[in-house]
Scaffold this active site. Structure first.
Site, mmCIF file in Angstrom:
data_model
loop_
_atom_site.group_PDB
_atom_site.id
_atom_site.type_symbol
_atom_site.label_atom_id
_atom_site.label_comp_id
_atom_site.label_asym_id
_atom_site.label_seq_id
_atom_site.Cartn_x
_atom_site.Cartn_y
_atom_site.Cartn_z
ATOM 1 C CB CYS A 86 -0.887 -0.010 1.244
ATOM 2 S SG CYS A 86 -1.981 1.417 1.360
ATOM 3 C CG HIS A 114 -5.709 -2.422 -1.202
ATOM 4 N ND1 HIS A 114 -4.699 -3.011 -0.465
ATOM 5 C CD2 HIS A 114 -5.451 -1.087 -1.160
ATOM 6 C CE1 HIS A 114 -3.901 -2.073 0.013
ATOM 7 N NE2 HIS A 114 -4.328 -0.890 -0.404
ATOM 8 C CD GLU A 115 -6.740 1.325 -3.947
ATOM 9 O OE1 GLU A 115 -6.846 2.219 -3.083
ATOM 10 O OE2 GLU A 115 -5.647 0.817 -4.255
ATOM 11 C CG HIS A 130 -7.321 2.764 1.130
ATOM 12 N ND1 HIS A 130 -6.513 3.069 2.198
ATOM 13 C CD2 HIS A 130 -6.532 2.095 0.245
ATOM 14 C CE1 HIS A 130 -5.281 2.615 1.974
ATOM 15 N NE2 HIS A 130 -5.263 2.010 0.804
HETATM 16 NI NI NI Z 1 -3.632 1.103 -0.180
#
Ligand code: NI
Length: 175
Positions: free
Chosen positions: A92, A134-135, A138
């Site tokens: 990341c 993954h995004e 966030h």
């Molecule tokens: Ni990331």
């Protein structure tokens, strides 16, 4: 990592096709490309909006890394397809030089909008499905180390991979 802006829930974008949104996406794209990343979410540059970008071009050094089309995804929803999961070493851009082994859904249905407000509706798998998960995390205030079930498999990239030449270096530089 450690900045509280990475731990909040991002707000939906209310207006599309605006100069402000275009500027945010351009700033994110510059940031991602400059850092050689595969994806970026707005909270990573301190903006608490539901905006993510991602994309991977074919890289001859890593012939197994599948290309992912450059995509701007706003106000996304995601839904796993089936029960299948797989593990991969993730990085990341907010956690430089570290990797962790994370299990994610192998297939994903996602929806959202581009910066002009056009609907995107895709069913994807493999690295494409992984980068979106993954995004999306966030935007929920979740960083990949929170997803590592066994923290023995979390560490500095150099230590994890150079000490064990039998282990292939992961293809992605960071998500
Ligand atoms: Ni990331």
């Amino acid at each position: 990592m450690g900045d509280p802006r990475l731990l909040g829930k991002a707000r939906p974008v209310a207006a599309f096709n605006t100069a402000e949104l275009d500027a945010l996406v351009a700033d994110m794209r510059d940031t991602m490309l400059n850092a050689d990343g595969a994806g970026l979410a707005a909270p990573q540059i301190g903006i608490g909006l539901q905006v993510m970008i991602f994309g991977v071009e074919h890289n001859p050094r890593y012939p197994d890394a599948e290309p992912v089309p450059y995509t701007v995804l706003i106000n996304p929803t995601i839904e796993p397809i089936g029960e299948e999961t797989d593990e991969m070493w993730e990085g990341c851009l907010s956690i430089p030089d570290m990797r962790g082994l994370v299990r994610r859904h192998s297939r994903l249905h996602y929806r959202g909008y581009d910066a002009q407000g056009t609907l995107l509706d895709r069913c994807v798998e493999g690295f494409h499905a992984r980068v979106v998960q993954h995004e999306y995390d966030h935007l929920q205030g979740i960083l990949f180390p929170m997803r590592i079930p066994d923290l023995r498999f979390f560490g500095f990239t150099d230590a994890l991979f150079s000490a064990q030449p039998a282990v292939d270096e992961p293809a992605d530089n960071g998500i």
